[in-house]
Scaffold this motif. Structure first.
Motif, PDB file in Angstrom:
ATOM      1  N   ILE A 151      74.573  89.148  71.271  1.00  0.00           N
ATOM      2  CA  ILE A 151      75.589  88.690  70.315  1.00  0.00           C
ATOM      3  C   ILE A 151      75.921  87.223  70.576  1.00  0.00           C
ATOM      4  O   ILE A 151      76.045  86.410  69.640  1.00  0.00           O
ATOM      5  CB  ILE A 151      76.864  89.562  70.412  1.00  0.00           C
ATOM      6  N   ALA A 152      76.062  86.866  71.849  1.00  0.00           N
ATOM      7  CA  ALA A 152      76.357  85.479  72.201  1.00  0.00           C
ATOM      8  C   ALA A 152      75.201  84.554  71.825  1.00  0.00           C
ATOM      9  O   ALA A 152      75.424  83.430  71.340  1.00  0.00           O
ATOM     10  CB  ALA A 152      76.652  85.375  73.697  1.00  0.00           C
ATOM     11  N   ILE A 153      73.968  85.015  72.021  1.00  0.00           N
ATOM     12  CA  ILE A 153      72.794  84.216  71.650  1.00  0.00           C
ATOM     13  C   ILE A 153      72.803  83.919  70.152  1.00  0.00           C
ATOM     14  O   ILE A 153      72.545  82.793  69.717  1.00  0.00           O
ATOM     15  CB  ILE A 153      71.496  84.960  72.042  1.00  0.00           C
ATOM     16  N   VAL A 154      73.103  84.942  69.361  1.00  0.00           N
ATOM     17  CA  VAL A 154      73.145  84.768  67.903  1.00  0.00           C
ATOM     18  C   VAL A 154      74.303  83.864  67.502  1.00  0.00           C
ATOM     19  O   VAL A 154      74.149  82.950  66.685  1.00  0.00           O
ATOM     20  CB  VAL A 154      73.253  86.136  67.205  1.00  0.00           C
ATOM     21  N   ALA A 155      75.481  84.100  68.095  1.00  0.00           N
ATOM     22  CA  ALA A 155      76.665  83.319  67.750  1.00  0.00           C
ATOM     23  C   ALA A 155      76.485  81.841  68.086  1.00  0.00           C
ATOM     24  O   ALA A 155      76.978  80.962  67.349  1.00  0.00           O
ATOM     25  CB  ALA A 155      77.885  83.878  68.477  1.00  0.00           C
ATOM     26  N   LEU A 156      75.792  81.555  69.156  1.00  0.00           N
ATOM     27  CA  LEU A 156      75.562  80.168  69.564  1.00  0.00           C
ATOM     28  C   LEU A 156      74.376  79.535  68.846  1.00  0.00           C
ATOM     29  O   LEU A 156      74.079  78.356  69.072  1.00  0.00           O
ATOM     30  CB  LEU A 156      75.337  80.106  71.076  1.00  0.00           C
ATOM     31  N   ARG A 157      73.676  80.324  68.012  1.00  0.00           N
ATOM     32  CA  ARG A 157      72.490  79.842  67.285  1.00  0.00           C
ATOM     33  C   ARG A 157      71.489  79.219  68.271  1.00  0.00           C
ATOM     34  O   ARG A 157      71.013  78.089  68.096  1.00  0.00           O
ATOM     35  CB  ARG A 157      72.889  78.849  66.198  1.00  0.00           C
ATOM     36  N   THR A 158      71.156  79.994  69.276  1.00  0.00           N
ATOM     37  CA  THR A 158      70.322  79.506  70.369  1.00  0.00           C
ATOM     38  C   THR A 158      68.866  79.337  69.969  1.00  0.00           C
ATOM     39  O   THR A 158      68.201  78.378  70.365  1.00  0.00           O
ATOM     40  CB  THR A 158      70.415  80.483  71.565  1.00  0.00           C
ATOM     41  N   LEU A 159      68.345  80.291  69.187  1.00  0.00           N
ATOM     42  CA  LEU A 159      66.930  80.292  68.848  1.00  0.00           C
ATOM     43  C   LEU A 159      66.678  79.659  67.482  1.00  0.00           C
ATOM     44  O   LEU A 159      67.438  79.859  66.535  1.00  0.00           O
ATOM     45  CB  LEU A 159      66.392  81.720  68.846  1.00  0.00           C
ATOM     46  N   SER A 160      65.578  78.912  67.402  1.00  0.00           N
ATOM     47  CA  SER A 160      65.132  78.381  66.120  1.00  0.00           C
ATOM     48  C   SER A 160      64.184  79.378  65.460  1.00  0.00           C
ATOM     49  O   SER A 160      63.762  80.368  66.084  1.00  0.00           O
ATOM     50  CB  SER A 160      64.410  77.046  66.329  1.00  0.00           C
ATOM     51  N   HIS A 161      63.835  79.099  64.216  1.00  0.00           N
ATOM     52  CA  HIS A 161      62.890  79.974  63.509  1.00  0.00           C
ATOM     53  C   HIS A 161      61.550  80.010  64.242  1.00  0.00           C
ATOM     54  O   HIS A 161      60.919  81.077  64.371  1.00  0.00           O
ATOM     55  CB  HIS A 161      62.700  79.478  62.079  1.00  0.00           C
ATOM     56  N   ASP A 162      61.106  78.850  64.745  1.00  0.00           N
ATOM     57  CA  ASP A 162      59.839  78.802  65.479  1.00  0.00           C
ATOM     58  C   ASP A 162      59.922  79.565  66.793  1.00  0.00           C
ATOM     59  O   ASP A 162      58.942  80.177  67.225  1.00  0.00           O
ATOM     60  CB  ASP A 162      59.443  77.342  65.750  1.00  0.00           C
ATOM     61  N   LYS A 165      72.825  76.777  76.091  1.00  0.00           N
ATOM     62  CA  LYS A 165      73.321  77.922  75.325  1.00  0.00           C
ATOM     63  C   LYS A 165      72.973  79.250  76.000  1.00  0.00           C
ATOM     64  O   LYS A 165      73.792  80.179  75.995  1.00  0.00           O
ATOM     65  CB  LYS A 165      72.751  77.872  73.909  1.00  0.00           C
ATOM     66  N   VAL A 166      71.786  79.347  76.577  1.00  0.00           N
ATOM     67  CA  VAL A 166      71.408  80.572  77.277  1.00  0.00           C
ATOM     68  C   VAL A 166      72.305  80.783  78.498  1.00  0.00           C
ATOM     69  O   VAL A 166      72.719  81.916  78.792  1.00  0.00           O
ATOM     70  CB  VAL A 166      69.926  80.507  77.709  1.00  0.00           C
ATOM     71  N   THR A 167      72.625  79.713  79.199  1.00  0.00           N
ATOM     72  CA  THR A 167      73.521  79.821  80.365  1.00  0.00           C
ATOM     73  C   THR A 167      74.905  80.284  79.946  1.00  0.00           C
ATOM     74  O   THR A 167      75.509  81.160  80.582  1.00  0.00           O
ATOM     75  CB  THR A 167      73.613  78.464  81.083  1.00  0.00           C
ATOM     76  N   ILE A 168      75.433  79.710  78.872  1.00  0.00           N
ATOM     77  CA  ILE A 168      76.761  80.110  78.376  1.00  0.00           C
ATOM     78  C   ILE A 168      76.752  81.580  77.959  1.00  0.00           C
ATOM     79  O   ILE A 168      77.673  82.346  78.285  1.00  0.00           O
ATOM     80  CB  ILE A 168      77.191  79.214  77.196  1.00  0.00           C
ATOM     81  N   ALA A 169      75.707  81.999  77.248  1.00  0.00           N
ATOM     82  CA  ALA A 169      75.603  83.392  76.812  1.00  0.00           C
ATOM     83  C   ALA A 169      75.534  84.338  78.009  1.00  0.00           C
ATOM     84  O   ALA A 169      76.116  85.434  77.990  1.00  0.00           O
ATOM     85  CB  ALA A 169      74.374  83.571  75.923  1.00  0.00           C
ATOM     86  N   SER A 170      74.851  83.928  79.070  1.00  0.00           N
ATOM     87  CA  SER A 170      74.737  84.766  80.272  1.00  0.00           C
ATOM     88  C   SER A 170      76.077  84.910  80.980  1.00  0.00           C
ATOM     89  O   SER A 170      76.402  85.989  81.485  1.00  0.00           O
ATOM     90  CB  SER A 170      73.697  84.165  81.227  1.00  0.00           C
ATOM     91  N   LEU A 171      76.854  83.836  81.012  1.00  0.00           N
ATOM     92  CA  LEU A 171      78.178  83.903  81.637  1.00  0.00           C
ATOM     93  C   LEU A 171      79.130  84.778  80.821  1.00  0.00           C
ATOM     94  O   LEU A 171      79.934  85.530  81.383  1.00  0.00           O
ATOM     95  CB  LEU A 171      78.748  82.493  81.802  1.00  0.00           C
ATOM     96  N   ILE A 172      79.033  84.685  79.506  1.00  0.00           N
ATOM     97  CA  ILE A 172      79.841  85.566  78.643  1.00  0.00           C
ATOM     98  C   ILE A 172      79.451  87.023  78.878  1.00  0.00           C
ATOM     99  O   ILE A 172      80.307  87.914  78.925  1.00  0.00           O
ATOM    100  CB  ILE A 172      79.643  85.181  77.160  1.00  0.00           C
ATOM    101  N   MET A 173      78.161  87.257  79.067  1.00  0.00           N
ATOM    102  CA  MET A 173      77.652  88.598  79.321  1.00  0.00           C
ATOM    103  C   MET A 173      78.279  89.220  80.562  1.00  0.00           C
ATOM    104  O   MET A 173      78.436  90.443  80.665  1.00  0.00           O
ATOM    105  CB  MET A 173      76.130  88.529  79.487  1.00  0.00           C
ATOM    106  N   ALA A 174      78.641  88.392  81.544  1.00  0.00           N
ATOM    107  CA  ALA A 174      79.162  88.887  82.823  1.00  0.00           C
ATOM    108  C   ALA A 174      80.627  89.297  82.758  1.00  0.00           C
ATOM    109  O   ALA A 174      81.135  89.903  83.709  1.00  0.00           O
ATOM    110  CB  ALA A 174      78.978  87.819  83.902  1.00  0.00           C
ATOM    111  N   LEU A 175      81.328  88.998  81.690  1.00  0.00           N
ATOM    112  CA  LEU A 175      82.774  89.260  81.614  1.00  0.00           C
ATOM    113  C   LEU A 175      83.150  90.737  81.794  1.00  0.00           C
ATOM    114  O   LEU A 175      84.171  91.035  82.416  1.00  0.00           O
ATOM    115  CB  LEU A 175      83.330  88.741  80.282  1.00  0.00           C
TER     116      LEU A 175
END
Length: 522
Positions: free
Chosen positions: A479-490, A444-454
């Motif tokens: 925004i991509a990190i949040v949309a992909l639900r990358t992070l857990s509560h912990d 998910k972090v990789t996908i968010a980073s690629l979206i960031m490059a657009l």
């Protein structure tokens, strides 16, 4: 022990090292900028050729003992054997001081003339000989930094690094201005390490007593026992030394090959790009510094849950920042080179090599964290073997690619070798520690980073585009990190520990984390 508590030592130690590394890296870029501006591409290329030998001889002199000190001091303190922890520091220091003087003499009188003759660059002789003056001071600094790391006093490491860098910048700049050219730049490093050695001794004597108490009057340690301790330290440190030399090779083999194939000015362009490409390593090296003793402690205590928390925290805290940084630097490489070296536009010739190198740093960052964990649980040979293999790959590819493709060929050789090393190291680490890889998080972090490059498609290729990118791209990434639900509560709870070191920015960082936490996964 809860999730937050389990990862607190990694988070706190890494945050301190991270903040210090950011400052240290800024100072390093100031030094590089000053040297590049004052020397010009050709003389700066000569400086670039001396730098690898500085690292190589420092590693040989230290004999891999600082990580060994950190490991055994951490373990002995965890087992309430403070006398052995203190003895470890002094036994290692004796070995290192001897090796420091020995290799210093070898560099001055033997190695420097041979290297200069091979490169057919006589102007490199004095700078290379000056490298030999560094090692007696660097080993003293290294020994005490290992002790500071072993008791998690990362701020003490930062104090000695700050003194080293301040003195290095001041003296190097003054000596170059006085006309000593590259020799003056290296001599500045000598004086920087000398000042740092004095500060390390002072800090150890004045402040380390509470962490490594004075020896118990009843503590007896015979010469035979000290030889046994020295043998144990060297048994651990020799693979670490080979590993460190191989790591130098990954960074430096192509630079050294360029000395025989390319003009000094071309090497100057590559030397200018190389430190910028390593910017993401601020994150991974900070985590690696902290995770080694933390993993060692958890492994010694046979606490599998704690080890799992440390391992996962390291990858998550690291890759959350490293991957987007690498992508961002790659897409804005030309603009960054023009901005950093604005006094001489010729350095923009290193932009393509920067873009290639920094992508390799993504792979190398993962390798660094994995290797440090494996070293911490007592398996230093595995990183050593993989790095040696990586050096062989780099040497072969560099020998083939550099004559044809110049500095870009060298950058490509380094990146390919980093990828080849990363894959087995990453997989073996989880197998040895019996922990679980955060594959979903990394994807998910990789996908968010690629979206960031657009946005680079529409942004102008100049400084204005770079400034706009620095504003827009991080927003898109979050925004991509949040949309992909990358992070857990912990995960969010763990990241909050970093905000404690942000001073007035802490409030805003926590507000951002509050938003992310609302959309976090369970």
């Amino acid at each position: 022990m809860g999730e937050a508590t389990g990862s607190s030592k990694v988070a706190k130690g890494s945050a301190i090292i991270l903040i210090g590394n950011v400052i240290f890296r800024v100072g390093g870029y100031l030094y590089r900028f000053l040297m590049a501006s004052l020397l010009g591409p050709a003389a700066y290329g000569i400086l670039g050729l001396t730098t690898p030998f500085q690292g190589i001889f420092q590693v040989l002199s230290a004999a891999g003992l600082p990580p060994a000190i950190a490991k055994y001091v951490s373990e002995y303190n965890a087992l309430d054997e403070e006398d052995l922890a203190r003895q470890t520091v002094f036994t290692a220091l004796k070995i290192m001081v001897f090796l420091g003087f020995f290799f210093g003499l070898v560099m001055v009188f033997v190695a420097a003339p041979i290297i200069t003759n091979y490169y057919h660059k006589p102007e490199a002789l004095l700078p290379l000989q000056a490298v030999g003056l560094i090692t007696p001071f660097s080993v003293i600094v290294g020994a005490f930094r290992g002790a500071f790391q072993g008791v998690y006093k990362m701020e003490y490491i930062l104090y000695t690094r700050a003194i080293e860098q301040i003195f290095m910048i001041l003296f190097a700049t003054a000596l170059v201005i006085l006309g000593l050219s590259t020799f003056g730049a290296v001599l500045g490093s000598v004086l920087g390490f000398a000042a740092s050695a004095v500060s390390a001794v002072y800090i150890f004597k004045k402040y380390m007593g509470k962490y490594i108490p004075p020896a118990n009057p009843d503590f007896k340690f015979t010469f035979k026992q000290e030889l046994g301790l020295a043998k144990r330290l060297l048994f651990f440190s020799i693979p670490v030394t080979v590993t460190a030399l191989a790591e130098m090779g990954i960074y430096s083999i192509c630079t050294l090959l360029m000395g025989g194939f390319l003009a000094a000015s071309a090497i100057g362009y590559f030397t200018a790009a190389d430190p910028i490409s390593r910017l993401p390593l601020i994150i991974s090296s900070s985590l690696a510094t902290t995770i080694l003793p933390a993993a060692s402690e958890a492994y010694a205590l046979k606490d599998q849950n704690l080890l799992e928390k440390y391992v996962n925290a390291s990858y998550k805290y690291g890759m959350f920042f490293v991957i987007p940084m690498c992508v961002g630097i790659a897409i804005f490489a030309k603009e960054i080179m023009g901005l950093v070296y604005f006094t001489n536009s010729a350095y923009m010739n290193g932009a393509m090599s920067l873009a290639i190198l920094v992508l390799g740093m993504t792979f190398y960052s993962i390798y660094t964290i994995s290797g440090s964990i494996v070293q911490g649980i007592g398996n230093p040979r595995i990183p050593m073997y993989l790095l040696i293999f990586g050096c062989i790959i780099t040497l072969g590819l560099g020998w083939y690619l550099i004559p044809t493709y110049g500095i870009e060929g060298g950058a490509l050789a380094t990146t390919i070798a980093s990828f080849i090393m990363m894959i087995p190291m990453f997989l073996l680490q989880f197998r040895l520690t019996k922990t679980h890889a955060p594959y979903s998080f990394l994807t998910k972090v990789t996908i968010a980073s690629l979206i960031m490059a657009l946005p680079v498609v529409v942004l102008p290729n100049n400084s204005y585009g770079l400034i706009a990118g620095l504003i827009i791209c991080p927003i898109i990434y979050m925004i991509a990190i949040v949309a992909l639900r990358t992070l857990s509560h912990d995960d969010v709870a763990g990241f909050r520990k970093f905000t404690r070191k942000l001073g007035p920015l802490r409030k805003y960082a926590n507000k951002l984390l509050d938003i992310i936490d609302k959309y976090s996964s369970k």
